[in-house]
Design a protein around this motif. Structure first.
Motif, PDB file in Angstrom:
ATOM      1  N   HIS A 116      -6.312   0.165  -3.556  1.00 34.79           N
ATOM      2  CA  HIS A 116      -7.103   1.391  -3.406  1.00 34.79           C
ATOM      3  C   HIS A 116      -8.590   1.071  -3.364  1.00 34.79           C
ATOM      4  N   VAL A 117      -9.019   0.156  -4.214  1.00 29.01           N
ATOM      5  CA  VAL A 117     -10.432  -0.245  -4.222  1.00 29.01           C
ATOM      6  C   VAL A 117     -10.801  -0.893  -2.890  1.00 29.01           C
ATOM      7  N   VAL A 118      -9.941  -1.772  -2.404  1.00 31.35           N
ATOM      8  CA  VAL A 118     -10.190  -2.442  -1.127  1.00 31.35           C
ATOM      9  C   VAL A 118     -10.266  -1.428   0.009  1.00 31.35           C
ATOM     10  N   ALA A 119      -9.337  -0.480   0.031  1.00 29.49           N
ATOM     11  CA  ALA A 119      -9.325   0.539   1.078  1.00 29.49           C
ATOM     12  C   ALA A 119     -10.594   1.389   1.037  1.00 29.49           C
ATOM     13  N   TRP A 120     -11.044   1.741  -0.157  1.00 29.34           N
ATOM     14  CA  TRP A 120     -12.265   2.535  -0.299  1.00 29.34           C
ATOM     15  C   TRP A 120     -13.473   1.757   0.209  1.00 29.34           C
TER      16      TRP A 120
ATOM     17  N   ARG B  62      -9.282  13.043  16.793  1.00 31.52           N
ATOM     18  CA  ARG B  62      -7.952  12.497  16.488  1.00 31.52           C
ATOM     19  C   ARG B  62      -7.957  10.970  16.495  1.00 31.52           C
ATOM     20  N   ALA B  63      -8.511  10.387  17.561  1.00 27.62           N
ATOM     21  CA  ALA B  63      -8.500   8.930  17.678  1.00 27.62           C
ATOM     22  C   ALA B  63      -9.289   8.284  16.546  1.00 27.62           C
ATOM     23  N   GLY B  64     -10.419   8.883  16.188  1.00 31.99           N
ATOM     24  CA  GLY B  64     -11.224   8.342  15.104  1.00 31.99           C
ATOM     25  C   GLY B  64     -10.486   8.368  13.779  1.00 31.99           C
ATOM     26  N   LEU B  65      -9.816   9.485  13.492  1.00 25.34           N
ATOM     27  CA  LEU B  65      -9.045   9.599  12.251  1.00 25.34           C
ATOM     28  C   LEU B  65      -7.940   8.554  12.210  1.00 25.34           C
ATOM     29  N   ILE B  66      -7.177   8.457  13.290  1.00 24.78           N
ATOM     30  CA  ILE B  66      -6.057   7.510  13.316  1.00 24.78           C
ATOM     31  C   ILE B  66      -6.565   6.083  13.167  1.00 24.78           C
ATOM     32  N   ALA B  67      -7.666   5.760  13.843  1.00 23.22           N
ATOM     33  CA  ALA B  67      -8.219   4.402  13.759  1.00 23.22           C
ATOM     34  C   ALA B  67      -8.651   4.077  12.335  1.00 23.22           C
ATOM     35  N   VAL B  68      -9.296   5.018  11.666  1.00 14.67           N
ATOM     36  CA  VAL B  68      -9.750   4.790  10.288  1.00 14.67           C
ATOM     37  C   VAL B  68      -8.567   4.584   9.354  1.00 14.67           C
ATOM     38  N   VAL B  69      -7.553   5.438   9.461  1.00 13.56           N
ATOM     39  CA  VAL B  69      -6.392   5.342   8.564  1.00 13.56           C
ATOM     40  C   VAL B  69      -5.638   4.030   8.797  1.00 13.56           C
ATOM     41  N   VAL B  70      -5.442   3.672  10.060  1.00 14.79           N
ATOM     42  CA  VAL B  70      -4.734   2.424  10.366  1.00 14.79           C
ATOM     43  C   VAL B  70      -5.529   1.224   9.857  1.00 14.79           C
ATOM     44  N   LEU B  71      -6.830   1.233  10.099  1.00 17.49           N
ATOM     45  CA  LEU B  71      -7.671   0.127   9.636  1.00 17.49           C
ATOM     46  C   LEU B  71      -7.611  -0.013   8.122  1.00 17.49           C
ATOM     47  N   GLY B  72      -7.726   1.106   7.417  1.00 17.33           N
ATOM     48  CA  GLY B  72      -7.702   1.050   5.963  1.00 17.33           C
ATOM     49  C   GLY B  72      -6.355   0.632   5.413  1.00 17.33           C
ATOM     50  N   HIS B  73      -5.285   1.202   5.969  1.00 16.69           N
ATOM     51  CA  HIS B  73      -3.943   0.886   5.474  1.00 16.69           C
ATOM     52  C   HIS B  73      -3.588  -0.580   5.734  1.00 16.69           C
ATOM     53  N   VAL B  74      -3.793  -1.015   6.964  1.00 15.48           N
ATOM     54  CA  VAL B  74      -3.450  -2.395   7.313  1.00 15.48           C
ATOM     55  C   VAL B  74      -4.382  -3.375   6.610  1.00 15.48           C
ATOM     56  N   GLY B  75      -5.679  -3.077   6.611  1.00 15.91           N
ATOM     57  CA  GLY B  75      -6.629  -3.983   5.984  1.00 15.91           C
ATOM     58  C   GLY B  75      -6.378  -4.158   4.501  1.00 15.91           C
ATOM     59  N   ALA B  76      -6.196  -3.049   3.788  1.00 12.47           N
ATOM     60  CA  ALA B  76      -5.948  -3.136   2.350  1.00 12.47           C
ATOM     61  C   ALA B  76      -4.625  -3.843   2.071  1.00 12.47           C
ATOM     62  N   THR B  77      -3.601  -3.558   2.864  1.00 20.34           N
ATOM     63  CA  THR B  77      -2.297  -4.203   2.663  1.00 20.34           C
ATOM     64  C   THR B  77      -2.389  -5.711   2.826  1.00 20.34           C
ATOM     65  N   LEU B  78      -3.095  -6.158   3.860  1.00 21.21           N
ATOM     66  CA  LEU B  78      -3.200  -7.597   4.111  1.00 21.21           C
ATOM     67  C   LEU B  78      -4.048  -8.294   3.050  1.00 21.21           C
ATOM     68  N   VAL B  79      -5.118  -7.632   2.594  1.00 20.69           N
ATOM     69  CA  VAL B  79      -5.934  -8.231   1.531  1.00 20.69           C
ATOM     70  C   VAL B  79      -5.114  -8.371   0.250  1.00 20.69           C
TER      71      VAL B  79
END
Length: 222
Positions: free
Chosen positions: A186-190, A97-114
Motif C-alpha cells: 500500500h505504501v509503495v502504491a501510494w 477513462r484511459a487515464g484512470l485505467i493507466a494509473v490503476v494498472v501502473l499502481g497495481h502492477v508496480g506495487a505487486t512487483l516491488v
C-alpha cells in the motif's frame, strides 16, 4: 420534477464520468458475493488461483495480475468499494477513462512487483517462511492507494497539504497495523501515485504556461 425523474437524474449524474469506477465496483461486489455464497473449498481455491503470490507470479503472471484486483475475500473487505468508486470517479472525471485505467494498472502492477522482489530477497536471506510465497494476496487496495496518491495534484491548493498529511497518516498507519508485505505494498502504491501526480502537475503547468503568455500578450496589445 417527479420522484422517478429525480432518481433518473441522479443516476445519470452518478454514471456520467464515473462509468469505469461504477462498473468496476459492481464487478468486484458481484464476485465478492459469489465467493461468499460458494462452498469454502471452492472460494479458497479461486482466491488462491487469483492471488499474486510468488508461485502464481512465476507460473502465470499476466492472468493473476489481471484477476487479483477483482477479488475481495472475505466479503467484509467490500467496504473498500465505496471509497474506491468515489476516488476512481474523481480521477476519471479529471483524467478520463484511459487515464484512470493507466494509473490503476501502473499502481497495481508496480506495487505487486516491488513487493514480490522484496519477498524473494527476504526468502533468499531466510528472513521469512515459505508460506509467504503461497499466501493469498488479492484485492482492490493497491489501485485505491495509487489513486489516493495521484489525487494530491487534484485537491485544491488550500487543502492539499492537509490531504497529503491525512493520506500519509492512513497509509503509514495501516502499514504499522498490518506489519506484512501487503501493508508495505500500500505504501509503495501510494508513492507511485505521488510520482504520477508530480508528472501530471508538471504537464499541466507546461500546457498552461503558453496559454497564460498568450493571454498576457493579447492584453498588452489591447
Amino acid at each position: 420534477m417527479q420522484v422517478t425523474d429525480r432518481i433518473r437524474h441522479h443516476a445519470r449524474e452518478l454514471w456520467l464520468g464515473r462509468d469505469v469506477a461504477v462498473c468496476y465496483g459492481a464487478a468486484v461486489v458481484g464476485i465478492g458475493v459469489a465467493l461468499a455464497i460458494a462452498p469454502p473449498e471452492v472460494a479458497h481455491r479461486i482466491v488462491n488461483h487469483s492471488s499474486t503470490n510468488l508461485v502464481n507470479l512465476r507460473e502465470r503472471p499476466l492472468s493473476v495480475l489481471f484477476a487479483s484486483p477483482f477479488v475481495i475475500y472475505p466479503i467484509s473487505g467490500s467496504w473498500l468499494v465505496a471509497p474506491m468508486v468515489v476516488a476512481f470517479g474523481v480521477l476519471q472525471r479529471w483524467l478520463g477513462r484511459a487515464g484512470l485505467i493507466a494509473v490503476v494498472v501502473l499502481g497495481h502492477v508496480g506495487a505487486t512487483l516491488v513487493v514480490a522482489t522484496m519477498q524473494v530477497t527476504s526468502l533468499t536471506r531466510g528472513l521469512i517462511d515459505f508460506d509467504v510465497a503461497v499466501g493469498p494476496d488479492v484485492g482492490i487496495s493497491y489501485g485505491l492507494a495509487t489513486v489516493a496518491g495521484v489525487l494530491v495534484a487534484r485537491v485544491p491548493r488550500t487543502w492539499r497539504r492537509r490531504y497529503l498529511l491525512a493520506s500519509l497518516a492512513v497509509v503509514v498507519g495501516q502499514g504499522l497495523v498490518l506489519r506484512n508485505f501487503t501493508g508495505l505494498g500500500h505504501v509503495v502504491a501510494w508513492v507511485i501515485g505521488l510520482a504520477v501526480a508530480l508528472l501530471v502537475a508538471r504537464g499541466a503547468r507546461a500546457v498552461d504556461q503558453p496559454v497564460r503568455q498568450a493571454g498576457s500578450l493579447a492584453a498588452v496589445e489591447r
